[in-house]
Design an enzyme around this catalytic site. Structure first.
Site, mmCIF file in Angstrom:
data_model
loop_
_atom_site.group_PDB
_atom_site.id
_atom_site.type_symbol
_atom_site.label_atom_id
_atom_site.label_comp_id
_atom_site.label_asym_id
_atom_site.label_seq_id
_atom_site.Cartn_x
_atom_site.Cartn_y
_atom_site.Cartn_z
ATOM 1 N N ASP A 1 -8.575 3.366 -1.795
ATOM 2 C CA ASP A 1 -7.452 2.948 -0.968
ATOM 3 C C ASP A 1 -7.850 2.893 0.503
ATOM 4 O O ASP A 1 -7.553 1.926 1.202
ATOM 5 C CB ASP A 1 -6.281 3.913 -1.169
ATOM 6 N N ASP B 1 2.448 1.560 -3.466
ATOM 7 C CA ASP B 1 1.424 1.990 -4.411
ATOM 8 C C ASP B 1 1.158 3.490 -4.282
ATOM 9 O O ASP B 1 1.055 4.199 -5.285
ATOM 10 C CB ASP B 1 0.136 1.200 -4.161
ATOM 11 N N GLY B 2 1.060 3.987 -3.054
ATOM 12 C CA GLY B 2 0.835 5.414 -2.836
ATOM 13 C C GLY B 2 1.980 6.268 -3.331
ATOM 14 O O GLY B 2 1.779 7.311 -3.972
ATOM 15 N N ASP C 1 -8.064 -0.403 2.881
ATOM 16 C CA ASP C 1 -7.314 -0.432 4.142
ATOM 17 C C ASP C 1 -8.232 -0.746 5.322
ATOM 18 O O ASP C 1 -7.890 -1.549 6.194
ATOM 19 C CB ASP C 1 -6.629 0.910 4.393
ATOM 20 N N ASP D 1 0.836 -1.196 0.000
ATOM 21 C CA ASP D 1 0.000 0.000 0.000
ATOM 22 C C ASP D 1 0.874 1.251 0.000
ATOM 23 O O ASP D 1 0.582 2.227 -0.698
ATOM 24 C CB ASP D 1 -0.928 -0.016 1.215
ATOM 25 N N ARG E 1 1.776 9.016 -6.480
ATOM 26 C CA ARG E 1 2.195 10.411 -6.359
ATOM 27 C C ARG E 1 3.342 10.731 -7.303
ATOM 28 O O ARG E 1 3.376 11.804 -7.901
ATOM 29 C CB ARG E 1 2.566 10.733 -4.912
#
Length: 106
Positions: free
Chosen positions: A32, A14-15, A36, A11, A19
């Site tokens: 997302d 991926d974030g 979560d 996660d 960005r």
């Protein structure tokens, strides 16, 4: 537990990738957070099932997790901010519950 930790690490990756490649969106941020919350609640339910004498504790932790993230999402929408965080130093007054700045809507 290993799958939960691996999920957390992926996660984060991926974030950062979203960005970096400027692929962030409100839908992605909401999805997302939903995923979560689902993973966290699933883990807490499993732990409550395995340790039945602590089920109330795990249930209360799940409720706190869901309510706190709902509050973060709702307050961010009211302030006109997106839900994902940025390391960029801008002058936006929007912060998440951890004190990190949140990117403003464009």
């Amino acid at each position: 537990m290993a799958f939960y930790i691996m999920s957390y690490i992926l996660d984060q990756v991926d974030g950062m990738a979203a960005r970096h490649f400027n692929q962030c969106s409100k839908f992605g941020a909401m999805l997302d957070m939903l995923i979560d919350r689902s993973a966290t609640v699933s883990l807490l339910v499993l732990l409550g099932y395995l340790k039945r004498e602590c089920f109330g504790y795990f249930l209360s932790m799940a409720i706190i997790d869901i309510v706190s993230h709902w509050y973060q999402m709702y307050s961010s929408v009211l302030w006109g901010c997106l839900l994902y965080t940025s390391d960029a130093a801008d002058d936006t007054p929007c912060v998440d519950l951890g004190g990190r700045r949140i990117i403003k809507k464009k």
